[in-house]
Write an enzyme that holds these catalytic residues in place. Structure first.
Site, PDB file in Angstrom:
ATOM      1  N   LYS A 270     -35.326  22.024  -5.585  1.00 38.11           N
ATOM      2  CA  LYS A 270     -34.504  22.977  -5.956  1.00 38.11           C
ATOM      3  C   LYS A 270     -34.943  23.709  -7.192  1.00 38.11           C
ATOM      4  CE  LYS A 270     -30.389  24.479  -4.342  1.00 38.11           C
ATOM      5  NZ  LYS A 270     -29.351  23.937  -3.723  1.00 38.11           N
TER       6      LYS A 270
ATOM      7  N   LYS B 139     -41.737  16.651 -16.662  1.00 38.05           N
ATOM      8  CA  LYS B 139     -40.502  17.505 -17.083  1.00 38.05           C
ATOM      9  C   LYS B 139     -40.647  17.820 -18.489  1.00 38.05           C
ATOM     10  CE  LYS B 139     -37.399  15.962 -13.407  1.00 38.05           C
ATOM     11  NZ  LYS B 139     -36.357  14.778 -13.124  1.00 38.05           N
TER      12      LYS B 139
ATOM     13  N   LYS C 154     -44.283  19.562  -4.853  1.00 39.21           N
ATOM     14  CA  LYS C 154     -43.287  19.084  -3.767  1.00 39.21           C
ATOM     15  C   LYS C 154     -41.813  19.959  -3.611  1.00 39.21           C
ATOM     16  CE  LYS C 154     -40.181  16.148  -6.286  1.00 39.21           C
ATOM     17  NZ  LYS C 154     -39.622  15.280  -6.966  1.00 39.21           N
TER      18      LYS C 154
HETATM   19  P1  TYM Z   1     -33.667  13.703  -6.295  1.00 42.10           P
HETATM   20  O1  TYM Z   1     -32.420  14.023  -6.609  1.00 42.10           O
HETATM   21  O2  TYM Z   1     -34.665  14.697  -6.848  1.00 42.10           O
HETATM   22  O3  TYM Z   1     -33.742  13.479  -4.665  1.00 42.10           O
HETATM   23  C1  TYM Z   1     -33.055  12.704  -3.819  1.00 42.10           C
HETATM   24  C2  TYM Z   1     -33.668  11.948  -2.671  1.00 42.10           C
HETATM   25  O4  TYM Z   1     -34.511  12.960  -1.898  1.00 42.10           O
HETATM   26  C3  TYM Z   1     -35.905  12.664  -2.141  1.00 42.10           C
HETATM   27  N1  TYM Z   1     -36.469  13.549  -2.033  1.00 42.10           N
HETATM   28  C4  TYM Z   1     -37.907  14.170  -1.375  1.00 42.10           C
HETATM   29  N2  TYM Z   1     -38.542  13.262  -0.492  1.00 42.10           N
HETATM   30  C5  TYM Z   1     -39.524  13.936   0.081  1.00 42.10           C
HETATM   31  N3  TYM Z   1     -40.009  15.006  -0.170  1.00 42.10           N
HETATM   32  C6  TYM Z   1     -39.466  15.906  -1.351  1.00 42.10           C
HETATM   33  N4  TYM Z   1     -39.813  16.907  -1.486  1.00 42.10           N
HETATM   34  C7  TYM Z   1     -38.142  15.268  -1.746  1.00 42.10           C
HETATM   35  N5  TYM Z   1     -37.450  15.643  -2.838  1.00 42.10           N
HETATM   36  C8  TYM Z   1     -36.426  14.838  -2.994  1.00 42.10           C
HETATM   37  C9  TYM Z   1     -36.083  11.549  -3.276  1.00 42.10           C
HETATM   38  O5  TYM Z   1     -37.150  10.855  -3.357  1.00 42.10           O
HETATM   39  C10 TYM Z   1     -34.800  11.058  -3.260  1.00 42.10           C
HETATM   40  O6  TYM Z   1     -34.894   9.835  -2.375  1.00 42.10           O
HETATM   41  N6  TYM Z   1     -33.976  10.136  -9.782  1.00 42.10           N
HETATM   42  C11 TYM Z   1     -33.518  10.409  -8.269  1.00 42.10           C
HETATM   43  C12 TYM Z   1     -31.973  10.111  -8.068  1.00 42.10           C
HETATM   44  C13 TYM Z   1     -31.521   8.845  -8.718  1.00 42.10           C
HETATM   45  C14 TYM Z   1     -31.663   7.462  -7.768  1.00 42.10           C
HETATM   46  C15 TYM Z   1     -31.140   6.580  -8.414  1.00 42.10           C
HETATM   47  C16 TYM Z   1     -32.178   7.307  -6.484  1.00 42.10           C
HETATM   48  C17 TYM Z   1     -30.832   8.432  -9.501  1.00 42.10           C
HETATM   49  N7  TYM Z   1     -30.296   7.222  -9.576  1.00 42.10           N
HETATM   50  C18 TYM Z   1     -30.936   5.343  -7.940  1.00 42.10           C
HETATM   51  C19 TYM Z   1     -32.101   6.154  -6.059  1.00 42.10           C
HETATM   52  C20 TYM Z   1     -31.562   5.117  -6.758  1.00 42.10           C
HETATM   53  C21 TYM Z   1     -33.785  11.938  -7.985  1.00 42.10           C
HETATM   54  O7  TYM Z   1     -33.790  12.624  -8.909  1.00 42.10           O
HETATM   55  O8  TYM Z   1     -33.772  12.336  -6.836  1.00 42.10           O
END
Ligand code: TYM
Length: 338
Positions: free
Chosen positions: A202, A119, A199
């Site tokens: 959005k 990022k 991957k």
């Molecule tokens: P985020 O918002 O990018 O994604 C949310 C969840 O979806 C999963 N995910 C995916 N899994 C498989 N393939 C993909 N292409 C894909 N895109 C998204 C992510 O692994 C996630 O489980 N940092 C985290 C948000 C967060 C969080 C937390 C998660 C903030 N605090 C505490 C767990 C616990 C994030 O950006 O996820």
């Protein structure tokens, strides 16, 4: 004789950034399992808007994005009767605990984070929020002393750091936090975007929304990149390297999949037909979600109630943890008087 008390159910926390409606990657990597876990665990599902500010979007879009993600949560079957569903910025203890964790988080560990490395390349002057992001994530999880966190593969490193922060805190200030287990479904891995290159995410515009109407699902799926060596329909395909075929694994029954695989190799089915089957199956699988989403969109007051009540319940737990943390870190000057 006193009745033995039932053992505490394991507590599970997970979060998702609000960038509008959830996509296939979110669903397969996370939401699908969150729904299943609700009957077994005490669950908290959080819309992490404090995290999302680090992505640098337009603040005017944030409330709508939060609402749209709440609709997705409820549409897939997250249930406020079973789980606590809330918005991160409603519970200020998240950001407070994140600050306190600065005291035990090694800078070297933050520098190692691949998401940070990726990022930060998008910025000329890197905002500290991108660097500190995993500290807030650790705070989200440990504020509730979560035993386990169901996430997709891409979050593994952040969860390892969460465990490290818990260990360091416990060693410095006394036993307080559990070493939370990451729950990662290896069979899903990283869902790749329709471009087949990165991957599904959005911010890369390579997604399929889980609430899209069938025609809109088709509009997206028909653009998906397939085997680049299959230029003409008469060329034999290689399902093992084709992202469209990989997605069939989640939406198409085994017999049909085997048939597609054989016909693809023998050039008896074209990529367009293969995509058509996938698109129809995705649209069908998500039909019930679209119906529930329509209900919540027509009744936003229900969402307001769910999120407000969720935040209240989350705050009760958060306040308990913060009282303990402040006391352990010496942030209670009254102790010198009382
Ligand atoms: P985020 O918002 O990018 O994604 C949310 C969840 O979806 C999963 N995910 C995916 N899994 C498989 N393939 C993909 N292409 C894909 N895109 C998204 C992510 O692994 C996630 O489980 N940092 C985290 C948000 C967060 C969080 C937390 C998660 C903030 N605090 C505490 C767990 C616990 C994030 O950006 O996820």
């Amino acid at each position: 004789m006193t009745k033995p008390t039932a053992p505490r159910r394991k507590r599970v926390f997970s979060g998702m950034q609000p960038s509008g409606e959830a996509h296939l990657g979110n669903y397969l990597g996370a939401l699908r399992r969150w729904v299943e876990m609700q009957d077994q665990y005490d669950c908290l599902w959080c819309i992490v808007d404090d995290h999302a500010i680090t992505a640098g979007g337009n603040p005017k879009d944030m409330p709508r994005n939060v609402l749209d993600l709440a609709v997705s949560f409820l549409a897939v079957g997250l249930d406020p009767e079973k789980s606590i569903i809330f918005v991160q910025s409603d519970v200020h203890e998240h950001t407070e605990l994140a600050w306190l964790f600065n005291a035990v988080t090694p800078v070297g560990e933050l520098e190692r984070m691949t998401q940070y490395k990726d990022k930060s390349q998008r910025f000329e002057s890197i905002p500290a929020g991108i660097f500190n992001y995993p500290i807030l994530q650790a705070a989200d999880i440990l504020l509730y002393k979560a035993d386990a966190v169901p996430v997709g593969e891409d979050q593994r490193q952040h969860l390892e750091l969460t465990r490290e922060i818990a260990r360091k805190f416990n060693a410095t200030y006394g036993d307080t936090f559990p070493e939370t287990d990451p729950l990662i479904d290896e069979s899903v891995g990283r869902i790749m975007g329709l471009d087949g290159e990165a991957k599904m995410s959005k911010s890369l515009g390579n997604t399929v929304g889980i609430l899209a109407e069938p025609a809109a699902v088709w509009d997206r799926v028909r653009t998906a990149v397939t085997d680049p060596q299959r230029v003409r329909r008469s060329d034999p395909g290689r399902p093992e390297i084709c992202n469209v075929f990989t997605l069939h694994k989640f939406f198409t029954d085994a017999a049909t999949r085997a048939d597609i695989e054989n016909k693809c190799r023998a050039a008896e089915i074209g990529c367009v037909d293969c995509k058509r089957i996938l698109s129809d199956n995705i649209a069908q699988a998500f039909g019930p979600f679209r119906e529930r989403a329509a209900h919540y969109r027509a009744h936003p007051e229900e969402i307001r109630r769910v999120l407000s009540e969720g935040a209240e319940r989350a705050r009760v737990i958060a306040r308990g943890t913060m009282a303990e943390v402040r006391q352990k870190m010496g942030l209670d000057w009254r102790a010198a008087i009382d």
